[in-house]
Write a protein that holds these residues in place. Sequence first.
Motif, PDB file in Angstrom:
ATOM      1  N   GLY A   8       7.468   2.330  -0.884  1.00  0.00           N
ATOM      2  CA  GLY A   8       8.405   1.237  -1.045  1.00  0.00           C
ATOM      3  C   GLY A   8       7.745  -0.077  -0.679  1.00  0.00           C
ATOM      4  O   GLY A   8       6.624  -0.097  -0.178  1.00  0.00           O
ATOM      5  N   ASP A   9       8.436  -1.158  -0.910  1.00  0.00           N
ATOM      6  CA  ASP A   9       7.795  -2.437  -0.601  1.00  0.00           C
ATOM      7  C   ASP A   9       7.861  -2.759   0.889  1.00  0.00           C
ATOM      8  O   ASP A   9       7.188  -3.683   1.354  1.00  0.00           O
ATOM      9  CB  ASP A   9       8.348  -3.580  -1.464  1.00  0.00           C
ATOM     10  N   LYS A  10       8.640  -1.977   1.642  1.00  0.00           N
ATOM     11  CA  LYS A  10       8.658  -2.182   3.094  1.00  0.00           C
ATOM     12  C   LYS A  10       7.818  -1.131   3.825  1.00  0.00           C
ATOM     13  O   LYS A  10       7.007  -1.463   4.684  1.00  0.00           O
ATOM     14  CB  LYS A  10      10.096  -2.128   3.606  1.00  0.00           C
ATOM     15  N   LYS A  11       8.060   0.108   3.505  1.00  0.00           N
ATOM     16  CA  LYS A  11       7.316   1.185   4.162  1.00  0.00           C
ATOM     17  C   LYS A  11       7.047   2.297   3.165  1.00  0.00           C
ATOM     18  O   LYS A  11       7.624   2.348   2.094  1.00  0.00           O
ATOM     19  CB  LYS A  11       8.117   1.723   5.355  1.00  0.00           C
ATOM     20  N   MET A  12       6.158   3.209   3.557  1.00  0.00           N
ATOM     21  CA  MET A  12       5.825   4.326   2.685  1.00  0.00           C
ATOM     22  C   MET A  12       5.896   5.618   3.478  1.00  0.00           C
ATOM     23  O   MET A  12       5.593   5.654   4.675  1.00  0.00           O
ATOM     24  CB  MET A  12       4.419   4.143   2.119  1.00  0.00           C
ATOM     25  N   VAL A  13       6.291   6.685   2.774  1.00  0.00           N
ATOM     26  CA  VAL A  13       6.471   7.977   3.414  1.00  0.00           C
ATOM     27  C   VAL A  13       5.491   8.979   2.822  1.00  0.00           C
ATOM     28  O   VAL A  13       5.288   9.021   1.614  1.00  0.00           O
ATOM     29  CB  VAL A  13       7.914   8.481   3.192  1.00  0.00           C
ATOM     30  N   ASP A  35       4.032   2.072   8.269  1.00  0.00           N
ATOM     31  CA  ASP A  35       4.352   0.653   8.182  1.00  0.00           C
ATOM     32  C   ASP A  35       3.202  -0.051   7.460  1.00  0.00           C
ATOM     33  O   ASP A  35       2.455  -0.828   8.041  1.00  0.00           O
ATOM     34  CB  ASP A  35       4.541   0.087   9.589  1.00  0.00           C
ATOM     35  N   ARG A  36       3.049   0.332   6.193  1.00  0.00           N
ATOM     36  CA  ARG A  36       1.970  -0.217   5.403  1.00  0.00           C
ATOM     37  C   ARG A  36       2.520  -0.605   4.061  1.00  0.00           C
ATOM     38  O   ARG A  36       3.417   0.044   3.541  1.00  0.00           O
ATOM     39  CB  ARG A  36       0.887   0.849   5.179  1.00  0.00           C
ATOM     40  N   GLY A  37       1.922  -1.615   3.505  1.00  0.00           N
ATOM     41  CA  GLY A  37       2.394  -1.965   2.184  1.00  0.00           C
ATOM     42  C   GLY A  37       1.906  -3.326   1.809  1.00  0.00           C
ATOM     43  O   GLY A  37       0.968  -3.871   2.392  1.00  0.00           O
ATOM     44  N   ILE A  38       2.566  -3.860   0.838  1.00  0.00           N
ATOM     45  CA  ILE A  38       2.125  -5.092   0.253  1.00  0.00           C
ATOM     46  C   ILE A  38       3.344  -5.677  -0.419  1.00  0.00           C
ATOM     47  O   ILE A  38       4.107  -4.980  -1.061  1.00  0.00           O
ATOM     48  CB  ILE A  38       1.010  -4.795  -0.776  1.00  0.00           C
ATOM     49  N   GLY A  65       0.385  -1.196  10.002  1.00  0.00           N
ATOM     50  CA  GLY A  65       0.965  -1.101  11.330  1.00  0.00           C
ATOM     51  C   GLY A  65       1.061   0.330  11.821  1.00  0.00           C
ATOM     52  O   GLY A  65       0.264   1.183  11.466  1.00  0.00           O
ATOM     53  N   ASP A  66       2.065   0.593  12.610  1.00  0.00           N
ATOM     54  CA  ASP A  66       2.245   1.887  13.229  1.00  0.00           C
ATOM     55  C   ASP A  66       2.593   2.960  12.193  1.00  0.00           C
ATOM     56  O   ASP A  66       2.994   2.664  11.074  1.00  0.00           O
ATOM     57  CB  ASP A  66       3.389   1.823  14.242  1.00  0.00           C
ATOM     58  N   MET A  67       2.425   4.184  12.620  1.00  0.00           N
ATOM     59  CA  MET A  67       2.925   5.326  11.856  1.00  0.00           C
ATOM     60  C   MET A  67       3.919   6.028  12.761  1.00  0.00           C
ATOM     61  O   MET A  67       3.749   6.049  13.977  1.00  0.00           O
ATOM     62  CB  MET A  67       1.778   6.254  11.478  1.00  0.00           C
ATOM     63  N   TRP A  68       4.920   6.615  12.137  1.00  0.00           N
ATOM     64  CA  TRP A  68       6.015   7.158  12.916  1.00  0.00           C
ATOM     65  C   TRP A  68       6.479   8.455  12.285  1.00  0.00           C
ATOM     66  O   TRP A  68       6.649   8.541  11.074  1.00  0.00           O
ATOM     67  CB  TRP A  68       7.122   6.094  12.937  1.00  0.00           C
TER      68      TRP A  68
END
Lengths: 336, 336, 336, 336
Positions: free
Chosen positions: D233-238, D253-256, D276-279
């Motif tokens: 997604g444009d905010k976060k990726m799973v 917490d990665r993206g563009i 950023g972080d991973m959760w």
Amino acid sequence: MLTIGVIGYGYWGPKVVRNFSSIPGASVATVCDVEQAALYQVRKNYTGVSVTRDCDEILNSTEIDAVAVVTPVSTHYDIAKKALLNGKHVFIEKPFTASSEQGEELIEIAEKKNLTIMVDHTFLFTGAVRKIKQLIEEDVLGELYYFDSIRINLGLFQKDVNVIWDLAPHDLSIMNYLIGKKPVAVAATGISHFNDDIENVAYITLYFSGNLIAHFNISWLSPVKIRTTLIGGDKKMVVWNDLVADEKIRVYDRGIDGHGITREKMHNIRKNYRTGDMWCPRVDDMEALKCEAEYFVECVDKGKKPINDGAAGLEVVTMLEAAVKSLKMGGPVIYL
Amino acid sequence: MLTIGVIGYGYWGPKVVRNFSSIPGASVATVCDVEQAALYQVRKNYTGVSVTRDCDEILNSTEIDAVAVVTPVSTHYDIAKKALLNGKHVFIEKPFTASSEQGEELIEIAEKKNLTIMVDHTFLFTGAVRKIKQLIEEDVLGELYYFDSIRINLGLFQKDVNVIWDLAPHDLSIMNYLIGKKPVAVAATGISHFNDDIENVAYITLYFSGNLIAHFNISWLSPVKIRTTLIGGDKKMVVWNDLVADEKIRVYDRGIDGHGITREKMHNIRKNYRTGDMWCPRVDDMEALKCEAEYFVECVDKGKKPINDGAAGLEVVTMLEAAVKSLKMGGPVIYL
Amino acid sequence: MLTIGVIGYGYWGPKVVRNFSSIPGASVATVCDVEQAALYQVRKNYTGVSVTRDCDEILNSTEIDAVAVVTPVSTHYDIAKKALLNGKHVFIEKPFTASSEQGEELIEIAEKKNLTIMVDHTFLFTGAVRKIKQLIEEDVLGELYYFDSIRINLGLFQKDVNVIWDLAPHDLSIMNYLIGKKPVAVAATGISHFNDDIENVAYITLYFSGNLIAHFNISWLSPVKIRTTLIGGDKKMVVWNDLVADEKIRVYDRGIDGHGITREKMHNIRKNYRTGDMWCPRVDDMEALKCEAEYFVECVDKGKKPINDGAAGLEVVTMLEAAVKSLKMGGPVIYL
Amino acid sequence: MLTIGVIGYGYWGPKVVRNFSSIPGASVATVCDVEQAALYQVRKNYTGVSVTRDCDEILNSTEIDAVAVVTPVSTHYDIAKKALLNGKHVFIEKPFTASSEQGEELIEIAEKKNLTIMVDHTFLFTGAVRKIKQLIEEDVLGELYYFDSIRINLGLFQKDVNVIWDLAPHDLSIMNYLIGKKPVAVAATGISHFNDDIENVAYITLYFSGNLIAHFNISWLSPVKIRTTLIGGDKKMVVWNDLVADEKIRVYDRGIDGHGITREKMHNIRKNYRTGDMWCPRVDDMEALKCEAEYFVECVDKGKKPINDGAAGLEVVTMLEAAVKSLKMGGPVIYL
């Protein structure tokens, strides 16, 4: 501008020179090594740096403010002592000295002459250790229960020091920094497989006052490389795997609050486990030695006491001595 | 047909009943447990099995040939002794007994009455352990250097035994079986974090004659589950990760031949490392307890001495006792 | 001694200069880049190398034997053509050219003038690809069924080429080399997420005559980096994970022999699966670009036809063109 | 109390019976299978359940409220139609029907008779899918860019359906549920390696209106089992790895954010990446089929429309038909 002389240009020396050369506020003036091939490399890569095979040229130089001692530990004391007596700050490889007496003397000299000693416990400046320190300081982990480290690989057998003196300084300095209190006793076991008295596999346990225990598994004889540390607290637990590129640090919202739990209740305690989320905080990937080099310049300039000063180095040496003593005796507790 | 009575139907008992019910040559006649809910489960799942809350019904039964003792270790001695005195073979949970004296007495009775004792060291019957045993017997690994095991998780806190008595029987029985020779001494450290004397984290070192060392890291307080054993030989080294579905065993063509190497040569030994292929042999995935149940029937029928007989169980108990003794004293070597 | 001029000193150029400088039989005489900062880096690191911002100084030089073209693909044709017309051998970045017509013309010129073109398909020179090539040539894998590649990460968005032209040349050149026969058709799908026509996610299928299919999953927009290729044969199958330090290649003794199996039998085929050992052959870890640089010198010296010659580069360009054509049309098969 | 008849007791039927037997509000009255061995298993395990080899006994029974159809897809239509016409609710295996016409007719009948159809898209009830659904609904991921799934292993070759009809229903139903909007077109490629027309490797691309693309890599012929889905997604990726016990879901917490970025800026976009972080959120590990069984009872009782109703099943069947059509034609876009 801090003018630095570097003594020793083997495996680690080139990294020290490269980093001190790359930061503002410092310049490497001279590099010393006994090997001509090493000096050839210096000349090839650094046009402004002079080279020498005689370390006294550095130790006696009036232009050099600080000496980086990147030589085998058996030579640390002599070189660092001369440097300090000649008024130079000292950046010195781990382990600090070959004995605690040597370390104590160097600290005393530095104090008298108001000079900085920094022991190169590089790991303290990695993003991973700094992040874990932050987690502990912000009480994310809670009261610490254990510190359990594995550092094994098919490693270079050293000819003058055993695996404890070779590998444990990393973990002991990290532990000291993160935990921030001193262990009271140590017990160690280990073995040499190759008909000499240089142990290549060793296990160290450290006892602290209170509820905390630390353990170190170190080996030069593992088919796989493992660098993993588990740190358990009563709030959260951390698994630090230093060998992965990303996600080095995992923070587990898992644990158990055993305070005041009676033995009868303990049996059914599984139900009380928290098994919540796991979280990988982003870790800064700046080169640790570069951070440390900048920190050395800052400490010298401002007269600041480093976190990895002579006293920190001495603590590690004291533990190494006690661990080896316990190992040679078969494992009994040695009080520190 | 071997008629079996099973005493204890908690966590492990159902697996014992299921496996002894599923093999030819054995039948489960009666199951005993003090909990009615457990007996209800038996009745629901096994129509031909009778249930009782009084274990004497099993121990005194003239129709029962063998008793499976699946109760807490503190009760093993009394139940097994009565079973043996009444002429019944015994399949008994690990650890064998709560003390070596108890174990010795049970072995003596069994020998006099020509009965079989099998201690349920289930791991010996896994495909992984059998494959490693084969690698050692065929001299694939060469002379063994070390046996290094980690068995940690966020585990059930036992109320009557510490983590050594709970988890180490697995690893010690595996080690004994694989290595095939007895250690000469043990040193152990550990801690209880919860205000009692039941240690929940422990480290055990075992010394063997010659060049071999073993180490065990066991814990009920790890955020992650790890079950990994490294076995290093002078020809090859094995990493056994019991938690992966496939590729549990990795055989590394890596090592170092240190025989006759002088200290001076040792320094440059990295160049002599073999870093060859890695190989994952296929591992049989038959249920270990089923293999073991069949083996029990076979040993009883043919009067065969099991690899996991009373003597094997006693060796483990002796090590557990010595390890706990060392731990309570702070880690000194205890000779076995 | 082959005297080389390097045009382009951005991301990849420094690696080209370093490797050609480090091998016997070649020397880098001149480096060209439009950025002064880049030339400053050259001067700092290589004392004997001259620099220029005008590539004609290299292309017209009478002392230069070969030109390395390390510039954006849109410039390849012009630079390489001039180099070839001036009698210079060409080492050129992938993808070879911006169109198949350009590639054909360059090949024709090189043939006429008896010059060597080498397209920098660096991966062909990695230990991993060379090992897989060996496994295929020695018929370890048997008849090939599929080639399935994933190359995704959070990557640099190129401004002039889409993800197919950016990433697929790696995988297509590897596939061509390993499989050794030409695909007959291609179908591709993909998308641009950012309001332009530069696709950043794409999927390519290649059909071969016979039983073989290839598929490529490429993306600049994955949160994790994956570089994995599965190659299935009727004897064995390979999983190549390029991101792990060790054990990059896993050879699975798994598969299915479907020749002559009727549909009725197929249903129960699971029982006929081989699920044997897995094996990680040791992979040479020499730097691929260094091997390739040495190979370039050897090919020029001996007039040898490189495995990665202009024709190999052209094949990749032809596939790229067809893949993009299919993608723009929504995925239909384009015959090659 | 919902009285259920189950038709089909092969691989999946026993799980359906076990779960419907274990929940309050439902009871399994009768199980039908053509194999006597299957019925023997039912009788052995469920004392209160009657068995039959004639499915009409279930379909015509006046005591049965709902029928679970756990038979091959070719029989779904006939059985489900009769069940519906006889006034019974239907719980039916995926894929819903062998054609979209069949599905439409069943839906129509169910609507007329006010009966519930639930298609067994079990994955929708896993903790992982429910957690991802929550992340999407709470806009944690932002606007979706792609859905990329791999589901490969060395799998059972079906004799009547290809790998698309066998494996893709899982992923398509998951995608439909998570994304919540319909694709506009599909393109698919694939191959049969074994001289029949039953493809065993296939690749499917789905186009949506807007910026979203989906891709599925499915195979019965992989040496390793992979079940991984990336959702960007444009905010976060799973990244969802269904094969690990813990930490199935990783939220990066990665993206563009590419909205409004010009092509010139795009080139340097790497600097704008968030890394950023991973959760890893904790995922409920309740058995999915049990949740689904409870949900079926709830939907029937309350007349609630299931998320996996006939219409949801029909959507999947429509996509399967279009994908196979595209595949047989070589990959062109088929509009839905």
